[in-house]
Structures are given as structure tokens and as C-alpha cells.
Design a protein around this motif. Structure first.
Motif, PDB file in Angstrom:
ATOM      1  N   ASN A 182       1.265  -0.982   0.096  1.00  0.00           N
ATOM      2  CA  ASN A 182       0.025  -0.647  -0.169  1.00  0.00           C
ATOM      3  C   ASN A 182       1.393   1.584  -0.382  1.00  0.00           C
ATOM      4  O   ASN A 182       0.248   2.098  -0.902  1.00  0.00           O
ATOM      5  N   TRP A 183       2.012   1.221   1.011  1.00  0.00           N
ATOM      6  CA  TRP A 183       2.330   2.650   0.823  1.00  0.00           C
ATOM      7  C   TRP A 183       3.220   2.764  -0.344  1.00  0.00           C
ATOM      8  O   TRP A 183       2.987   4.071  -0.881  1.00  0.00           O
TER       9      TRP A 183
ATOM     10  N   ARG B 267       2.273   1.833  -3.713  1.00  0.00           N
ATOM     11  CA  ARG B 267       1.493   2.760  -3.802  1.00  0.00           C
ATOM     12  C   ARG B 267       1.102   4.101  -4.460  1.00  0.00           C
ATOM     13  O   ARG B 267       0.256   4.218  -4.948  1.00  0.00           O
ATOM     14  N   GLU B 268       0.891   4.057  -2.844  1.00  0.00           N
ATOM     15  CA  GLU B 268       0.572   5.697  -2.479  1.00  0.00           C
ATOM     16  C   GLU B 268       1.926   6.528  -2.791  1.00  0.00           C
ATOM     17  O   GLU B 268       1.563   8.003  -3.513  1.00  0.00           O
TER      18      GLU B 268
END
Length: 454
Positions: free
Chosen positions: A196-197, A199-200
Motif C-alpha cells: 500500500n505504501w 502504491r500511495e
């Protein structure tokens, strides 16, 4: 797939990240001087037109994973980082001092070991240091391998700011029994967080590495791991066959008994289950052991016939020249291979004394160059042709003869001097390449050198 074919073809064989394969390098005709001649020749031919690739080996790990066959250095002392980075940059300067123009870097890959062992500041010092005497190619692609347990958001942001857009996280398997056996306890929550990091922050390609054939691994484990992977939908998936080579890597791969490993039919079934599940999720099989979503650059490279394979594995970019920096790293000038010394101590001593730290290698002859093209074609495109004279070599007929039995088993087609690997035969691609491997055919190994092909 017929079990009889699996039993027949499940023999030791190379993975063909190079040809000739490392055990068949002819070191009697190799010298550091000859290697540097091929480096300068390749640089002159290709730097301006396509740029060069850098593989940087960052060998440190805080603990030993017993499935790993990489060259690593186990330590919890992070003070080793700065000296190692300094040495890598010195080695790079030894190469750049040999050429008259600035290198144009198209590709960087940080491997290991554990690249995320290194702090954000030291990773930044490394990458910025490379470009003091180099330029970026307009179509550059930078990537690195991250350990989900120790990759921080700061590291991801730092590398992204430096141009990195692709990251590969080592997952292996989510089952706790398997994780204990391979000494890699890694909760799903850690993988979720770093994915997730990434992609963020803006990474355009996130890859997960999975392994089948690990100790205590069952069908249920593989299904569970892929279902958890589905939740994160990485852009690429590497689904590697566990290479059990304790005779090469010693105690690191002796953390469990041979009887704990899935064998033959059972192991192959794990792959077939995974392959079907990936297809159901929209992934396309790329080369050997790799799957990608149609939006990923690896898939696009397959469609455009630009997929390449080297010591970094499959890559969407092809450069003629790849320089390996760091302990044990391997370089490829297309005309020759060279490997650095395998311990941190010796590596640093040689570089600090002003020597390029190569200790062995191979200079390719004309036959090697032709055979290498065929093996690359098969590994990347599942097809090769010898219709033109420049793609023929003296022992080609012997290779074709060896292919006849594989052809009779309906694992390939040969028509108009063109070989095509059938869809169902992709698990046997290493066996097909072995028929072209003249050095292997001339001298079968007397001792165990390779993992099983299936």
C-alpha cells in the motif's frame, strides 16, 4: 500433464540466466584484461544507442533464510553500510575511468542480500554517487528488492524520489509452518503495508515473489497464499521453483530434511494449481516462472518481442552491457562474463587497492554467441529459428537430434527450421534449452551442479 513426462524430464538442469552457464565458463582462456577489452568494446558499441544496465549487490541480511541460494553476509551491525557504499562507488569509478564518455544508465537494479538493510540516507548516497559521472537514459527503469519486514515508507519515498518506480517484495509463502522451516516469519500485514505504501507513493509496478516446493508446503498452502496475494493484486508475480542445492550453498539450505520437501508430481501440482489461479485472476504467463497483468511493462515487452533475460532475471529493457557492482556481482558485456570476489572483506580490499575485483569469468566464442541467442529466444519467446546461416553452428544437427524425443512427446514443434514450444510444454523449457547447450552435452557434470528442472 502426464506424470510420466514429469518423471522423465525432471532432471538437474541450468536456469539459463546466462549461456554458457557459470559451471561451464572456460576460465583457462579468461583474464581480467580480456574482460575489460570486452567491456570497452561493448560500451563503445551500445552506450549512446541504448545505454547500460547496473546490477548492484547489497549483500547484508540480519538473519539467514534457509531457502536462499544468494551470496549474502549475515550481520546486525549496520555500521557496515557506509564503508560498503563507499567501496561500490569506488568500483564504479574504476569502470568509468576506462571510458571517454559518460555512461548513460538505462536500468538499475538493487539486489541482495537485503537492499532494505541499508538506511534511506545510504541508499540516496549510493544512487546520487553513481550519477556524478553518468547520465540517465530518457527511458530509464530503476527497481529494487524489498524485505516486507524491514522496508520503511521513508526508504520507498527516498528511492522513488531518485527515480525508482518498480519494487519486488519477497513473500515466499504465508503459511506459518512453512515460514518457520525457511526461517522467514513474515505476517501478511507487513506485505499489505509495504504494498500500500508503494502504491500511495506512486510506484507503477509492484511485484511479489512466491516460491513453490518449499518444505512442508501443501496444495492448501499455495491456494491460501495466492488468495491472500489476490487481495493485494501485485502487477507482477514471480512463482519460483525452490532450488534445493545444499551441495552448493551448504548449511544455509540444511534447515530441514529432504523428506520435508514436495517431490516430482506433488511439486509440479503446486505449480499447476498456481498457474491456473493466476490465469483466473487475469495474469499472463511471461517466460519461465513469471506472471504479469496486461497493464505491466513485462507483458508489453512480451507482446513487442523485446523481453530480455540476464543475471537480473527477466527484464522489459535490453541493454548489451550490464555491469555488476558489489561483492559476488556478475557483469555481462555480451561478449564476456565476469564475476566479482565472493566475500565482503576481499571485495573491499581489492577495490580499495585500485583493482576491479573480478576473479573469474568467460569470454564467449562465436558458437557461444549463436547458442546464447537460441537459448534467449526460447526462454523469452518460446521460439527460435535457424533458417539463416548466421543462426547456425557446427553442432546444430546434434541439437536437433536431441530435440526429436521432446518433439515426439509433443512438447515442441519444428517447422521450416523454426522451433516453437507448445503451451503445455512451458514447464519443460529448461530441458529444451539443454538440447542447444553444447558445452553441457559435450561434458555432463560428474557431480551435482544444478537444481531439478521441474
Amino acid at each position: 500433464m502426464k506424470n510420466s513426462l514429469i518423471q522423465k524430464y525432471n532432471i538437474p538442469g541450468p536456469r539459463y540466466t546466462s549461456y554458457p552457464t557459470v559451471p561451464y565458463w572456460d576460465e583457462s582462456t579468461f583474464s581480467k584484461e580480456k574482460w575489460l577489452e570486452t567491456f570497452k568494446k561493448s560500451f563503445k558499441e551500445s552506450n549512446t544507442s541504448e545505454g547500460i544496465s547496473l546490477y548492484i549487490h547489497l549483500p547484508f541480511c540480519e538473519s539467514l533464510c534457509t531457502f536462499c541460494a544468494c551470496h549474502k553476509h549475515i550481520t546486525k551491525r549496520h555500521e557496515v553500510e557506509e564503508d560498503y557504499i563507499t567501496t561500490v562507488l569506488k568500483e564504479w569509478n574504476l569502470y568509468t575511468n576506462l571510458v571517454d564518455e559518460k555512461p548513460i544508465i538505462k536500468e538499475i537494479h538493487l539486489g541482495g542480500g537485503t537492499p532494505t538493510f541499508f538506511s534511506s540516507d545510504n541508499l540516496q548516497r549510493l544512487i546520487k554517487g553513481l550519477f556524478i559521472n553518468a547520465e540517465r537514459h530518457p527511458n530509464f527503469e530503476f527497481s529494487f528488492e524489498g524485505h516486507p519486514n524491514n522496508t520503511t515508507k521513508e526508504q520507498l519515498q527516498t528511492l522513488f524520489n531518485l527515480g525508482f518506480t518498480r519494487v519486488s517484495f519477497g513473500v515466499q509463502d504465508y503459511n506459518e509452518t512453512v515460514q518457520k522451516a525457511i526461517h522467514r516469519i513474515q505476517p501478511f500485514e507487513n506485505v499489505l503495508q509495504v504494498t500500500n505504501w508503494a502504491r500511495e507513493i506512486g510506484y507503477t509496478s509492484v511485484s511479489h515473489d512466491l516460491i513453490f516446493g518449499l518444505p512442508f508446503q501443501t496444495k492448501e498452502n499455495v491456494i491460501h497464499t495466492i488468495n491472500k496475494t489476490k487481495e493485494l493484486q501485485p502487477d507482477r508475480i514471480s512463482f519460483y521453483s525452490y532450488a534445493h542445492v545444499p551441495w552448493v550453498k551448504g548449511v544455509g539450505q540444511r534447515g530441514f530434511n529432504e523428506a520435508d520437501l514436495p517431490k516430482d508430481k506433488e511439486k509440479r501440482e503446486l505449480y499447476e494449481i498456481g498457474k491456473q489461479l493466476f490465469a483466473d485472476l487475469g495474469y499472463v504467463e511471461i517466460g519461465m516462472d513469471h506472471f504479469a497483468l496486461p497493464t505491466d511493462s513485462l507483458f508489453k515487452a512480451t507482446q513487442e518481442k523485446t523481453l530480455h533475460r540476464n543475471f537480473m532475471g527477466y527484464t522489459a529493457n535490453k541493454t548489451q552491457l550490464m555491469i555488476g557492482l558489489g561483492m559476488s556481482a556478475i557483469s555481462d558485456s555480451w561478449y564476456g562474463f565476469a564475476q566479482n570476489v565472493k566475500t565482503v572483506k576481499e571485495y573491499q580490499e581489492l577495490v580499495n587497492s585500485g583493482e576491479i575485483p573480478v576473479f573469474r569469468g568467460h569470454i564467449l566464442n562465436q558458437e557461444d554467441l549463436i547458442v546464447r541467442k537460441h537459448i534467449l529466444n526460447i526462454m523469452c519467446h518460446f521460439s527460435t529459428s535457424w533458417d539463416e546461416k548466421l543462426n547456425q553452428f557446427d553442432e546444430l544437427e546434434n541439437s536437433i537430434t536431441l530435440l526429436q524425443e521432446i518433439k515426439e512427446d509433443k512438447l515442441l514443434k519444428i517447422q521450416n527450421n523454426t522451433l516453437t514450444v507448445t503451451e503445455e510444454a512451458r514447464p519443460f523449457v529448461r530441458n529444451i534449452c539443454m538440447a542447444f547447450d553444447r558445452r553441457l552435452q559435450r561434458k555432463q557434470p560428474e557431480t551435482k551442479l544444478f537444481s531439478l528442472t521441474i
